[in-house]
Design an enzyme around this catalytic site. Structure first.
Site, mmCIF file in Angstrom:
data_model
loop_
_atom_site.group_PDB
_atom_site.id
_atom_site.type_symbol
_atom_site.label_atom_id
_atom_site.label_comp_id
_atom_site.label_asym_id
_atom_site.label_seq_id
_atom_site.Cartn_x
_atom_site.Cartn_y
_atom_site.Cartn_z
ATOM 1 N N ASP A 186 63.587 57.005 -15.550
ATOM 2 C CA ASP A 186 64.072 56.780 -16.451
ATOM 3 C C ASP A 186 62.817 55.597 -17.083
ATOM 4 O O ASP A 186 63.928 54.772 -18.987
ATOM 5 C CB ASP A 186 65.465 56.326 -16.719
ATOM 6 C CG ASP A 186 65.694 56.016 -15.893
ATOM 7 O OD1 ASP A 186 65.740 55.074 -15.121
ATOM 8 O OD2 ASP A 186 66.700 55.955 -15.982
ATOM 9 N N GLU A 233 60.728 42.894 1.860
ATOM 10 C CA GLU A 233 59.311 42.163 1.883
ATOM 11 C C GLU A 233 59.812 40.728 1.278
ATOM 12 O O GLU A 233 60.273 41.410 -0.083
ATOM 13 C CB GLU A 233 58.467 42.815 2.247
ATOM 14 C CG GLU A 233 58.266 43.884 2.635
ATOM 15 C CD GLU A 233 58.210 43.660 3.855
ATOM 16 O OE1 GLU A 233 58.177 42.039 4.415
ATOM 17 O OE2 GLU A 233 58.670 44.066 5.824
ATOM 18 N N GLY A 263 56.081 52.023 7.114
ATOM 19 C CA GLY A 263 56.946 51.718 6.735
ATOM 20 C C GLY A 263 57.030 50.559 4.895
ATOM 21 O O GLY A 263 56.098 51.611 4.670
ATOM 22 N N ASN A 293 49.782 52.385 8.856
ATOM 23 C CA ASN A 293 49.966 51.518 9.874
ATOM 24 C C ASN A 293 50.191 52.271 11.786
ATOM 25 O O ASN A 293 51.078 52.749 11.547
ATOM 26 C CB ASN A 293 51.461 50.985 9.545
ATOM 27 C CG ASN A 293 51.169 49.291 10.167
ATOM 28 O OD1 ASN A 293 51.479 49.514 11.316
ATOM 29 N ND2 ASN A 293 52.692 48.575 9.639
ATOM 30 N N GLY A 326 57.074 54.123 13.230
ATOM 31 C CA GLY A 326 57.418 54.976 13.811
ATOM 32 C C GLY A 326 57.313 54.710 15.558
ATOM 33 O O GLY A 326 57.073 56.568 15.230
#
Length: 331
Positions: free
Chosen positions: A216, A276, A66, A8, A12
């Protein structure tokens, strides 16, 4: 072997965009024939490319961005019967998954170099209806915070954007009347927030699920009952103080392989998947155990945080326990 970097360009503060050439160089050092795909504003851009690359035979997909970008890549490959390995390069605001896998969060090239260690971990993937999630599924008015933080604020302010928006939203947080079914019981009543996670990191906090084990096959379920602002602030303080929130009477904390979420009235319950929007309840959450092999810094992850028992061993153990209980009942 071929590797596909899906990145993307806006994540950042564009640090990933500036590092693409160096990341591809790291992948070449690791022995891959590397190429890159820059995501576009079109819906499911990263998801569609991840699926295409996997079906084209790529052995490794590197998701750079992200939590939303990472979630899209997971949704692209999770439904496939033959799945490539996956690596992540965090470039978002909270980077919860990177925290759990001990991936460097502020240096895209350093994150890529984790691949050179050749350490992987088969990670659980959550399923919510027709969607998948890699870290968190939640609901309740408090979980809707992530929808209301504008992307430009997140890019400029980072995690501070969530804190500012959270303080603004606190007076508006109201419980919702829910029906929650999990392995050990049922809860019917007012819920301010529920979280079901696959790692111990949520919103930058690493003690929300203090005994979480990677791989797990279970969700760490946290249900916050009807709480006012003062009580919520106390719970947050306890969470920051060594995970003591799980002992509070306002909390239900358990492990479960399945979670059914239903509204008890006409109120809309939006489900949050990795930050989201992932659809509305009613919905059923399940776990696909050790579904995708992820690169991780295993040297930095405590042994007690990783479940090394295979699904077959777990099934055999459960069969043994059930047999013993059956014999006891006959007595």
């Amino acid at each position: 072997m071929k590797a596909r970097l899906i990145y993307n360009p806006t994540s950042g503060n564009e640090s990933i965009l500036k590092s693409v050439a160096d990341i591809l160089d790291v992948l070449e050092q690791a022995g891959y024939e590397a190429s890159a795909f820059r995501t576009t504003p079109e819906p499911q851009s990263a998801e569609n490319e991840a699926r295409r690359a996997a079906q084209a035979g790529f052995k490794l997909i590197v998701a750079a961005g992200g939590d939303g970008t990472l979630n899209e890549v997971v949704n692209g490959i999770a439904p496939l019967s033959k799945r490539p390995q996956m690596a992540i390069i965090p470039g978002g605001t909270t980077n919860d998954y990177a925290r759990a896998l001990k991936i460097p969060r502020n240096d895209p090239v350093a994150a890529a170099r984790v691949i050179l260690k050749k350490q992987t971990l088969p990670m659980d993937i959550g399923r919510a209806g027709e969607h998948y999630f890699m870290n968190i599924a939640g609901g309740g008015s408090m979980s809707e915070l992530t929808y209301e933080v504008p992307s430009e604020y997140k890019s400029i302010l980072g995690y501070l954007a969530y804190l500012v928006k959270g303080a603004e939203m606190l007076p508006r947080i109201k419980p919702m009347n829910m029906h929650l079914e999990y392995d050990d019981g049922v809860y019917d009543g007012a819920v301010t927030l529920f979280l079901s996670g696959l790692t111990n990191s949520v919103g930058g906090f690493e003690q929300v699920a203090p005994d979480s084990e990677l791989g797990d096959g279970k969700l760490s379920l946290l249900i916050v009952k009807d709480t006012n602002i003062a009580e919520m602030l106390v719970l947050i303080a306890k969470a920051l103080n060594g995970g003591k929130h799980i002992n509070d009477p306002k909390i239900i904390y358990t492990k479960t392989r399945k979670l059914v979420v239903k509204p008890n009235d006409d109120q809309r319950i939006m489900i949050n998947l990795d930050g989201e929007y992932g659809g509305d309840a009613p919905i059923t959450l399940t776990v696909l155990q050790r579904h995708i092999e992820m690169y991780a810094d295993l040297d930095a992850i405590p042994d007690e945080s990783i479940n090394t028992e295979t699904p077959a061993e777990k099934q055999a153990e459960e069969h043994f326990v059930n047999s013993v209980n059956s014999l006891k009942n006959k007595e």
